[in-house]
Design a protein around this motif. Structure first.
Motif, short mmCIF file in Angstrom:
data_model
loop_
_atom_site.label_atom_id
_atom_site.label_comp_id
_atom_site.label_asym_id
_atom_site.label_seq_id
_atom_site.Cartn_x
_atom_site.Cartn_y
_atom_site.Cartn_z
N THR A 117 -0.85 -12.76 -38.16
CA THR A 117 -0.02 -12.05 -39.17
C THR A 117 -1.32 -11.34 -40.14
O THR A 117 -2.55 -11.72 -39.77
CB THR A 117 0.58 -13.11 -40.12
OG1 THR A 117 -0.45 -13.83 -40.61
CG2 THR A 117 1.65 -13.63 -39.50
N GLY A 118 -0.76 -10.46 -40.91
CA GLY A 118 -1.68 -9.89 -41.91
C GLY A 118 -2.23 -10.73 -42.79
O GLY A 118 -3.48 -10.60 -43.15
N PHE A 145 -1.78 -6.22 -52.50
CA PHE A 145 -1.04 -7.39 -51.85
C PHE A 145 -1.76 -7.56 -50.45
O PHE A 145 -2.13 -6.50 -49.60
CB PHE A 145 0.41 -7.05 -51.51
CG PHE A 145 1.06 -8.25 -50.92
CD1 PHE A 145 1.34 -9.26 -51.48
CD2 PHE A 145 1.42 -8.22 -49.44
CE1 PHE A 145 2.03 -10.53 -51.07
CE2 PHE A 145 2.11 -9.30 -48.92
CZ PHE A 145 2.38 -10.37 -49.68
N HIS A 146 -2.25 -8.72 -50.34
CA HIS A 146 -2.89 -9.18 -49.07
C HIS A 146 -2.49 -10.13 -48.45
O HIS A 146 -3.12 -11.14 -47.51
CB HIS A 146 -4.69 -9.31 -49.42
CG HIS A 146 -5.32 -8.16 -50.14
ND1 HIS A 146 -5.45 -7.15 -49.65
CD2 HIS A 146 -5.55 -8.14 -51.58
CE1 HIS A 146 -6.02 -6.33 -50.56
NE2 HIS A 146 -5.89 -7.00 -51.75
N GLU A 207 -6.60 -2.31 -50.46
CA GLU A 207 -5.81 -1.54 -49.64
C GLU A 207 -6.21 -0.09 -50.24
O GLU A 207 -6.14 0.34 -51.33
CB GLU A 207 -4.47 -1.64 -50.14
CG GLU A 207 -3.88 -2.99 -49.90
CD GLU A 207 -2.30 -3.01 -50.41
OE1 GLU A 207 -1.10 -2.27 -49.89
OE2 GLU A 207 -2.10 -3.41 -51.41
N ASN A 212 1.77 -1.91 -51.72
CA ASN A 212 2.86 -2.68 -52.14
C ASN A 212 3.17 -2.61 -53.52
O ASN A 212 3.82 -3.72 -54.12
CB ASN A 212 2.27 -4.06 -51.85
CG ASN A 212 2.05 -4.49 -50.17
OD1 ASN A 212 3.05 -4.70 -49.77
ND2 ASN A 212 0.99 -4.33 -49.69
N VAL A 242 -3.66 -3.17 -43.37
CA VAL A 242 -2.40 -3.83 -42.66
C VAL A 242 -1.30 -2.65 -42.67
O VAL A 242 -0.63 -2.67 -41.60
CB VAL A 242 -2.10 -5.15 -43.19
CG1 VAL A 242 -0.81 -5.53 -42.79
CG2 VAL A 242 -3.09 -6.12 -42.63
N1 PLP Z 1 -1.93 -6.82 -46.07
C1 PLP Z 1 -1.21 -5.90 -46.61
C2 PLP Z 1 -1.66 -4.64 -47.32
C3 PLP Z 1 0.25 -5.91 -46.46
O1 PLP Z 1 0.94 -4.98 -46.77
C4 PLP Z 1 0.73 -7.39 -45.94
C5 PLP Z 1 2.11 -7.45 -45.87
O2 PLP Z 1 3.00 -6.47 -46.08
C6 PLP Z 1 -0.24 -8.16 -45.54
C7 PLP Z 1 -1.64 -8.06 -45.76
C8 PLP Z 1 0.16 -9.30 -45.00
O3 PLP Z 1 0.65 -9.35 -43.65
P1 PLP Z 1 1.85 -10.28 -43.02
O4 PLP Z 1 3.06 -10.13 -43.85
O5 PLP Z 1 1.86 -9.85 -41.57
O6 PLP Z 1 1.10 -11.66 -43.17
#
Ligand code: PLP
Length: 424
Positions: A117-118, A145-146, A207, A212, A242
């Motif tokens: 996952t991100g 958002f991370h 980002e 987000n 992401v």
């Molecule tokens: N980083 C960014 C910029 C995101 O938009 C997201 C999720 O939307 C994430 C990290 C987290 O990714 P995940 O939902 O696959 O865990």
């Protein structure tokens, strides 16, 4: 028009779901009030609910479906992999091949590791940045958002903002005491924070386009200045791509804006719609990861063969078909027409976005988190419901980006723009 009656099966499913799954959903952004539609299937630009209603989809699973849903090329790659088994717990040629492709598009990436996952990608990237530099603090952007891990859930965008809960219970203050915040698009504030904390600062994570709480785009020179500042102060720059990775261009925002960060995180599109995350960077940093080095990171599903096969298929297809020229021009067209609509109607709204990301803000164009929060989110939500009832599925929040895919036809887009005109 979709009436309440035709959502009856979704309503019933929600009644059951909320007794089993908190809020009836597996991720908070999916919680539409009074209840979400439950999806039965999706194909191309369309998503269909349990009651048989069909919507033109601009949520696109929050970004991964750049080619639209159920794309035959990706489906074939997954099917072919299924015949060979879908989980081994051993290394594969597939992951080496996908790693080579990804590194080829991102000059910031000499080496990378796959995760699922991100969230895992940014969590691991930050751990690595701390391990590599021997420093604990990092700076994130307000509204950035991370993912949903402890260290980054401070003034986080996405569902955390939509629900009005920028922070979460259950995170000890000690876990976020090294998380500093800077407003987006404000290089003076960033400079002050970096210089003040230089000796304890491992990284700035950002980002490049805020996805987000937006899309909110960088003001001219902001990312360039940030790159300069981090280099001068010996602080790692992590681009969390992401969302923007493989969306703005094959090489993401870093190609689009011509900036090379020290580390990059990817997810969403790079797995063709199957679970994936990637973190990568210069070899000297990445070699610190276990088993090469002392920074631990691991995962049962990391490099999952179907995700790898889907990733290779989607990247090859995107390159062959020059997908970005197509989707980005759709985005340009949508933003241009929406701007005309807003002007013609004399609305105090703003049309924002870049490439295949777009949004109408119910307010002035925001350049950072605080400005975005001033938008009329209740007004937006009412508009979202009117659009849904007209067969257009936008993300259910003022603070989530709309995406357009390669599968959206001219007819889809014209219908969508007509509904914008009628429902704004
Ligand atoms: N980083 C960014 C910029 C995101 O938009 C997201 C999720 O939307 C994430 C990290 C987290 O990714 P995940 O939902 O696959 O865990």
């Amino acid at each position: 028009m979709i009436s309440e009656v035709t959502l009856e099966k979704s309503r019933q499913m929600y009644e059951k779901a909320k007794t089993l799954i908190p809020g009836g959903v597996s991720s908070p952004v999916r919680a539409i009030k009074p209840y979400p539609f439950y999806t039965a299937s999706a194909n191309g630009s369309k998503i269909r609910d349990l009651d048989g209603n069909e919507y033109i989809d601009y949520c696109l699973a929050y970004g991964p479906a750049l080619l639209g849903h159920n794309h035959p090329v990706i489906k074939e790659a997954i099917k072919a992999q299924l015949d060979k088994g879908w989980l081994y717990g051993t290394p594969t040629e597939l992951e080496v091949n996908l790693a080579e492709k990804v590194a080829g598009y991102y000059p910031s990436i000499d080496m990378l590791r796959f995760v699922s996952t991100g969230t895992e990608a940014t969590m691991s990237a930050l751990r690595l940045a701390r391990g590599f530099t021997g420093r604990n603090k990092f700076i994130k952007i307000e509204g950035g958002f991370h993912g949903a891990h402890d260290a980054v859930l401070v003034k986080a965008g996405s569902g955390a903002t939509t629900l009005g809960e920028p922070d979460s219970l259950g995170i000890p203050a000690d876990f976020t005491k090294y998380t500093l915040q800077a407003p987006y698009n404000d290089i003076e504030a960033m400079t002050e924070l970096v210089e003040k904390n230089r000796d304890e600062l491992a990284a700035v994570i950002i980002e490049p386009v805020l996805g987000n709480i937006g899309p909110i785009t960088p003001l001219p020179g902001y990312l360039e200045e940030l790159r300069k500042l981090t280099l001068e102060n010996d602080v790692l720059l992590i681009f969390d791509e992401v969302i923007t990775g493989f969306r703005l261009a094959m090489g993401g925002a870093q190609e689009y804006f011509g900036i090379v960060p020290d580390m990059t995180t990817l997810g969403k599109i790079v797995g063709g719609g199957l679970p994936i995350g990637v973190f990568g960077g210069k070899s000297e940093i990445m070699e610190m990861i276990s088993p090469s080095g002392p920074v631990y990171q691991a995962g049962t599903f990391s490099g999952s063969p179907c995700s790898m096969a889907a990733g290779i298929a989607v990247l090859d297809y995107m390159e062959q078909e020059k997908i970005h020229e197509k989707v980005n021009s759709k985005g340009d067209y949508i933003r241009a027409v929406l701007t005309e609509i807003v002007e013609d109607e004399g609305l105090d709204y703003s049309v924002c976005g870049i490439a295949s990301m777009f949004k109408i803000f119910f307010g002035a164009e925001p350049h950072n988190y605080q400005e975005a929060l001033k938008c009329d989110k209740e007004g937006y939500l009412a508009f979202f419901h009117r659009m849904l009832a007209s067969g257009i599925f936008l993300p259910p929040s003022q603070f989530e980006t709309n995406f357009v895919s390669a599968a959206h036809s001219e007819e889809d887009i014209e219908k969508t723009l007509k509904e914008y005109t009628e429902n704004l």
